[in-house]
Enzyme design. Sequence first.
Site, PDB file in Angstrom:
ATOM      1  N   GLU A 156      36.671  27.244  42.603  1.00  0.00           N
ATOM      2  CA  GLU A 156      38.084  27.065  43.328  1.00  0.00           C
ATOM      3  C   GLU A 156      37.920  26.745  44.776  1.00  0.00           C
ATOM      4  O   GLU A 156      38.658  27.531  45.556  1.00  0.00           O
ATOM      5  CB  GLU A 156      39.070  27.951  43.079  1.00  0.00           C
ATOM      6  N   GLU A 261      38.844  27.739  30.572  1.00  0.00           N
ATOM      7  CA  GLU A 261      40.062  28.568  30.954  1.00  0.00           C
ATOM      8  C   GLU A 261      41.155  27.876  30.363  1.00  0.00           C
ATOM      9  O   GLU A 261      42.182  27.510  31.077  1.00  0.00           O
ATOM     10  CB  GLU A 261      40.039  28.833  32.515  1.00  0.00           C
TER      11      GLU A 261
HETATM   12  O1  G3I Z   1      41.554  46.589  36.405  1.00  0.00           O
HETATM   13  C1  G3I Z   1      42.897  47.009  36.855  1.00  0.00           C
HETATM   14  C2  G3I Z   1      43.723  48.111  35.931  1.00  0.00           C
HETATM   15  O2  G3I Z   1      42.866  49.313  36.336  1.00  0.00           O
HETATM   16  C3  G3I Z   1      45.120  48.211  36.357  1.00  0.00           C
HETATM   17  O3  G3I Z   1      45.821  49.422  35.552  1.00  0.00           O
HETATM   18  C4  G3I Z   1      45.840  47.059  36.438  1.00  0.00           C
HETATM   19  C5  G3I Z   1      47.356  47.061  36.609  1.00  0.00           C
HETATM   20  O4  G3I Z   1      48.055  45.804  36.776  1.00  0.00           O
HETATM   21  O5  G3I Z   1      45.213  46.050  36.707  1.00  0.00           O
HETATM   22  C6  G3I Z   1      44.035  45.733  36.451  1.00  0.00           C
HETATM   23  O6  G3I Z   1      43.419  44.765  37.273  1.00  0.00           O
HETATM   24  C7  G3I Z   1      43.802  43.169  36.707  1.00  0.00           C
HETATM   25  C8  G3I Z   1      42.766  42.345  36.329  1.00  0.00           C
HETATM   26  O7  G3I Z   1      43.088  41.121  36.201  1.00  0.00           O
HETATM   27  C9  G3I Z   1      42.143  43.151  35.097  1.00  0.00           C
HETATM   28  O8  G3I Z   1      42.994  43.232  34.128  1.00  0.00           O
HETATM   29  C10 G3I Z   1      44.457  42.734  38.023  1.00  0.00           C
HETATM   30  O9  G3I Z   1      45.697  43.439  38.462  1.00  0.00           O
HETATM   31  C11 G3I Z   1      44.840  41.126  37.906  1.00  0.00           C
HETATM   32  O10 G3I Z   1      45.246  40.675  39.122  1.00  0.00           O
HETATM   33  C12 G3I Z   1      43.471  40.393  37.237  1.00  0.00           C
HETATM   34  O11 G3I Z   1      43.933  39.313  37.055  1.00  0.00           O
HETATM   35  C13 G3I Z   1      43.163  38.245  36.750  1.00  0.00           C
HETATM   36  C14 G3I Z   1      42.905  37.254  37.568  1.00  0.00           C
HETATM   37  O12 G3I Z   1      41.816  36.345  37.571  1.00  0.00           O
HETATM   38  C15 G3I Z   1      42.784  37.764  39.266  1.00  0.00           C
HETATM   39  O13 G3I Z   1      42.360  36.696  40.121  1.00  0.00           O
HETATM   40  C16 G3I Z   1      43.097  37.573  35.233  1.00  0.00           C
HETATM   41  O14 G3I Z   1      42.993  39.012  34.144  1.00  0.00           O
HETATM   42  C17 G3I Z   1      42.270  36.905  35.126  1.00  0.00           C
HETATM   43  O15 G3I Z   1      42.631  36.033  33.805  1.00  0.00           O
HETATM   44  C18 G3I Z   1      42.151  35.638  36.210  1.00  0.00           C
HETATM   45  O16 G3I Z   1      41.222  34.827  35.812  1.00  0.00           O
HETATM   46  C19 G3I Z   1      41.161  33.661  36.628  1.00  0.00           C
HETATM   47  C20 G3I Z   1      39.903  33.030  36.547  1.00  0.00           C
HETATM   48  O17 G3I Z   1      39.011  33.992  36.880  1.00  0.00           O
HETATM   49  C21 G3I Z   1      39.694  32.038  37.618  1.00  0.00           C
HETATM   50  N1  G3I Z   1      40.424  30.791  37.528  1.00  0.00           N
HETATM   51  C22 G3I Z   1      41.977  31.345  37.639  1.00  0.00           C
HETATM   52  C23 G3I Z   1      42.214  32.346  36.437  1.00  0.00           C
HETATM   53  C24 G3I Z   1      43.540  32.654  36.433  1.00  0.00           C
HETATM   54  O18 G3I Z   1      44.206  33.456  37.592  1.00  0.00           O
END
Ligand code: G3I
Length: 371
Positions: A156, A261
């Site tokens: 990105e 993705e």
């Molecule tokens: O690990 C914590 C957990 O301890 C907590 O209880 C929970 C509460 O919200 O959050 C957890 O962390 C989350 C993490 O995913 C694991 O589930 C974060 O808040 C959340 O922001 C994070 O989101 C991820 C996101 O990337 C972050 O940028 C998504 O799962 C994941 O699908 C997403 O993937 C990205 C790709 O890497 C790049 N392209 C876009 C794609 C979608 O955003």
Amino acid sequence: MKRIIVLGLMTLAVSNAAAQKTENSLKKAFKDKFYIGTAMSLPQINGTDVKSDQIITSQFSSIVAENCMKSMFLQPQEGKFFFDDADRFVAFGEKNNMFIIGHTLIWHSQLPKWFFVDKDGKNVSAEVLKQRMKNHINTVVSRYKGRVKGWDVVNEAIMEDGTYRKSKFYEILGEEFIPLAFQYAQEADPNAELYYNDYNEWFPEKVKTVINIVKNMKSRGIRVDGVGMQTHVGLDTPKLEEYEKAIVDYASAGVKVNVTEMEISALPSPWGTSANVSDTVEYQAKMNPYTKGLPQNVQKEWENRYLDFFRLFIKHEDKIRRVTMWGVTDNQSWKNDFPVKGRTDYPLLFDRNFKAKPVVEKIIQLTKEKK
Ligand code: G3I
């Protein structure tokens, strides 16, 4: 005697059913075309989401970690690496003979805070940043050398209008941070495939810049094997023709296309297909219309959209290395919280009860049609 025959027939029936199940798996159907993969969440990697794990091992031939290989998790403090989750992820892939993908080495998001700053909180120099990038990439890629088969080296970095994202990597190192990252990855594992991965990678100006980056690296002897087209799409956007044109253009530039993705949201989107996690919108009930299930007409539309995409992938199977879903079941999808938090979306191939949606069998049937 009669009982033994009945039991024998039952066993046969059961093993036939099992055989049929394997016969009809996605990975079997796409075996001679391209890898078909999924992202894995932490519960899946840790083996606590057993039902999803069963789907993953029976249906998919490739895996990528949804979160645990991002730099904020791998190197939370400078020089202090945490590999437990990533090790388990790689072990899972090896045990199940899968094509393992590493996501992602250099990304402005989910990056530890220390990466760009010195002890006084000021931007580090170009030399220090290069050293940090090199150390991160080298440590991570070397650890999984020969085991992780492909890396999303840079994620990105380009905007929809074709300009560079004004990230700290760009601010401190300029455009050169991308070739540098590929060079470091190549040095650490010369045999791993190396990809540039991004969303909305069908926007014409974005395609142009990504192709320029690819050509520039190739002309300098820096290897780049593929472009990862993140496919976070909706029912209406993008148009299939613009998506197809991008596949063809990337292939003409001499790289493979990885459809990465992938999921198709069934919900209204406030703006299209951005996957920039900071772009969120406040919850409104009208943006969450299907909490009790998808109406039949929307379900049909959603299914047809999947079939259109997969028809396209099969048409261009010579250009495509891999199609990877961004998760297994609907309840796991990040789309339930993006771009509006707390919605009920239906973007993936398996439902909230861990059952394959009817579209799975239809996708499998597509592979059997004459082109
Ligand atoms: O690990 C914590 C957990 O301890 C907590 O209880 C929970 C509460 O919200 O959050 C957890 O962390 C989350 C993490 O995913 C694991 O589930 C974060 O808040 C959340 O922001 C994070 O989101 C991820 C996101 O990337 C972050 O940028 C998504 O799962 C994941 O699908 C997403 O993937 C990205 C790709 O890497 C790049 N392209 C876009 C794609 C979608 O955003």
